[in-house]
Design a protein around this motif. Structure first.
Motif, short mmCIF file in Angstrom:
data_model
loop_
_atom_site.label_atom_id
_atom_site.label_comp_id
_atom_site.label_asym_id
_atom_site.label_seq_id
_atom_site.Cartn_x
_atom_site.Cartn_y
_atom_site.Cartn_z
N MET A 1 13.95 34.72 23.50
CA MET A 1 14.88 35.33 22.57
C MET A 1 14.65 36.84 22.56
SD MET A 1 15.08 32.65 19.39
CE MET A 1 16.73 33.08 18.89
N LYS A 2 15.71 37.57 22.29
CA LYS A 2 15.63 39.02 22.18
C LYS A 2 15.37 39.41 20.73
CE LYS A 2 18.86 40.18 25.86
NZ LYS A 2 20.09 40.89 26.19
N ARG A 3 14.57 40.42 20.56
CA ARG A 3 14.31 40.93 19.22
C ARG A 3 15.58 41.63 18.70
NH1 ARG A 3 11.39 45.96 17.59
NH2 ARG A 3 11.03 45.66 15.37
N TYR A 4 15.95 41.31 17.47
CA TYR A 4 17.11 41.93 16.83
C TYR A 4 16.74 43.35 16.42
CZ TYR A 4 21.08 42.38 13.60
OH TYR A 4 22.22 42.78 12.94
N LYS A 5 17.54 44.34 16.78
CA LYS A 5 17.22 45.75 16.52
C LYS A 5 17.14 46.10 15.04
CE LYS A 5 19.35 47.30 20.80
NZ LYS A 5 20.52 48.00 21.35
N ASN A 6 17.97 45.46 14.22
CA ASN A 6 17.97 45.70 12.78
C ASN A 6 18.09 47.19 12.44
OD1 ASN A 6 17.83 45.25 10.04
ND2 ASN A 6 15.65 44.83 10.01
N THR A 7 19.14 47.82 12.96
CA THR A 7 19.32 49.25 12.74
C THR A 7 19.60 49.60 11.29
OG1 THR A 7 21.66 49.12 13.32
CG2 THR A 7 20.12 49.64 15.10
N GLY A 8 20.07 48.64 10.51
CA GLY A 8 20.30 48.87 9.08
C GLY A 8 19.02 48.79 8.27
N VAL A 25 20.19 32.15 16.48
CA VAL A 25 19.76 33.24 15.61
C VAL A 25 18.52 32.80 14.84
CG1 VAL A 25 20.42 34.79 13.72
CG2 VAL A 25 22.16 34.01 15.35
N SER A 26 17.46 33.62 14.91
CA SER A 26 16.24 33.36 14.15
C SER A 26 16.19 34.31 12.96
CB SER A 26 15.00 33.58 15.02
OG SER A 26 14.91 32.59 16.00
N PHE A 27 15.72 33.77 11.86
CA PHE A 27 15.61 34.54 10.62
C PHE A 27 14.14 34.74 10.24
CE2 PHE A 27 19.81 32.72 10.63
CZ PHE A 27 20.60 33.72 10.09
N ASN A 28 13.89 35.64 9.31
CA ASN A 28 12.51 35.96 8.94
C ASN A 28 11.81 34.83 8.19
OD1 ASN A 28 13.77 36.28 6.47
ND2 ASN A 28 13.45 38.48 6.36
N ASP A 29 12.49 33.76 7.87
CA ASP A 29 11.84 32.59 7.28
C ASP A 29 11.46 31.57 8.35
OD1 ASP A 29 14.27 31.50 7.99
OD2 ASP A 29 14.76 30.75 6.00
N ASP A 30 11.49 32.00 9.62
CA ASP A 30 11.14 31.19 10.80
C ASP A 30 12.15 30.10 11.14
OD1 ASP A 30 8.84 32.67 11.37
OD2 ASP A 30 7.62 31.44 10.03
N ALA A 31 13.29 30.07 10.48
CA ALA A 31 14.34 29.12 10.83
C ALA A 31 15.18 29.70 11.96
CB ALA A 31 15.22 28.83 9.62
N THR A 32 15.59 28.84 12.88
CA THR A 32 16.48 29.23 13.96
C THR A 32 17.69 28.32 13.93
OG1 THR A 32 14.63 29.97 15.33
CG2 THR A 32 16.70 29.51 16.47
N TYR A 33 18.86 28.93 14.05
CA TYR A 33 20.12 28.19 13.99
C TYR A 33 20.88 28.36 15.30
CZ TYR A 33 19.40 27.97 8.95
OH TYR A 33 18.88 27.73 7.70
N LEU A 34 21.49 27.26 15.75
CA LEU A 34 22.34 27.28 16.92
C LEU A 34 23.80 27.22 16.46
CD1 LEU A 34 22.92 26.95 20.00
CD2 LEU A 34 22.69 24.47 19.63
N TYR A 35 24.55 28.24 16.84
CA TYR A 35 25.98 28.30 16.55
C TYR A 35 26.71 28.19 17.89
CZ TYR A 35 24.27 30.42 12.22
OH TYR A 35 23.61 30.68 11.05
N THR A 36 27.72 27.34 17.96
CA THR A 36 28.44 27.12 19.21
C THR A 36 29.95 27.30 19.01
OG1 THR A 36 28.75 24.76 18.83
CG2 THR A 36 26.70 25.43 19.93
#
Length: 74
Positions: A1-8, A25-36
């Motif tokens: 996975m690529k690190r999200y830049k989080n420019t905001g 998409v991975s979130f800071n709570d360690d959950a990862t979601y697959l969207y298709t």
């Protein structure tokens, strides 16, 4: 996975991975979601890919537009 830049500077998204018809998409709570394409639609997935590459707005877009349109949670 690529690190999200989080420019905001305040995103809950930490990383992402894209494929032809999906985004993970991975979130800071360690959950990862697959969207298709199947779960959220092509237009939404393609917009999510753009936001992920730009490093800004993905978390907000998910919470406002995508919500629970994920196919799988890891």
């Amino acid at each position: 996975m690529k690190r999200y830049k989080n420019t905001g500077g305040n995103s809950g998204v930490t990383a992402y991975e894209t494929g032809h018809d999906y985004i993970k998409v991975s979130f800071n709570d360690d959950a990862t979601y697959l969207y298709t394409y199947k779960s959220a639609g092509k237009g939404i997935i393609e917009q999510m890919k753009i936001l992920a590459q730009n490093g800004k707005g993905l978390s907000t877009y998910i919470s406002r537009k995508v919500k629970d349109k994920f196919e799988k949670k890891y």
